[in-house]
Design an enzyme around this catalytic site. Structure first.
Site, mmCIF file in Angstrom:
data_model
loop_
_atom_site.group_PDB
_atom_site.id
_atom_site.type_symbol
_atom_site.label_atom_id
_atom_site.label_comp_id
_atom_site.label_asym_id
_atom_site.label_seq_id
_atom_site.Cartn_x
_atom_site.Cartn_y
_atom_site.Cartn_z
ATOM 1 C CB ALA A 69 82.563 50.364 19.737
ATOM 2 C CG ASP A 70 86.672 52.743 24.767
ATOM 3 O OD1 ASP A 70 85.901 53.236 25.299
ATOM 4 O OD2 ASP A 70 88.187 52.728 24.760
#
EC number: 3.6.1.9
Length: 190
Positions: A69-70
């Site tokens: 995730a970012d």
């Protein structure tokens, strides 16, 4: 059946969110270097970074389901990642205070040769703040490892005036989006 995965992140916030929905996980931080390419649309940037993180961990665990995730904040077409230090955090908050901005989080799930990516955008308005309020918040240290320099799940909640969209997305992982992606891998949270 319990969903199990590897989390390609050291983020305590993402760990808390996964625990909240009963996902069993092991933390395997990624060595992937996040890109902050201003030429890319933020939606593309966050999914590329999320996928890069997951694929990096897959090299060490090729048969596992891996979550990357970012998260970035965007204001006036400018991407705000994590601040480089207290002065940068103060600058970011000074620019964001009293304004609407958008939080983008990209999610990638990778398992063997399959992968899926998606992103979610949430609009957030921070309250107007004095320079002294910003300095006091920054001095507490909370904003120093957060995209946009605030933590909606911490003391920074007092900075948020309005939110339009997914709360967990602002924390760093859209849980409804994750549940949908997990279903594509035949993993059900409920």
């Amino acid at each position: 059946m319990t969903v199990r995965l590897l989390l390609a992140s050291a983020s305590p916030r993402r760990r808390e969110l996964l625990s909240q929905i009963g996902v069993a996980f092991e933390v395997k931080p990624s060595a992937f270097e996040e890109r902050m390419d201003p030429a890319l649309p933020p939606e593309q940037l966050v999914v590329q970074n999320a996928l890069g993180k997951a694929l990096n961990v897959q090299k060490r665990a090729p048969a596992e389901l891996i979550l990357g995730a970012d998260t970035v904040v965007v204001f006036n077409r400018r991407i705000y990642g994590k601040p480089t230090g207290p002065a940068d955090a103060g600058r970011m908050l000074g620019e964001l205070q009293g304004q609407w901005h958008t939080v983008y989080t990209g999610i990638a799930l990778v398992e063997e040769r399959r992968w899926r990516v998606a992103e979610r955008a949430t609009r957030v308005k921070l309250r107007a703040m004095t320079p002294a309020q910003i300095a006091a918040y920054v001095a507490g240290g909370e904003p120093l490892d957060k995209a946009g320099s605030y933590a909606i799940q911490g003391l920074g909640a007092a900075l948020v005036e309005q939110i339009d969209g997914c709360y967990s997305n602002v924390v760093g992982l859209s849980l409804p989006l994750l549940v949908d992606l997990l279903a594509e891998f035949d993993r059900r949270v409920f």
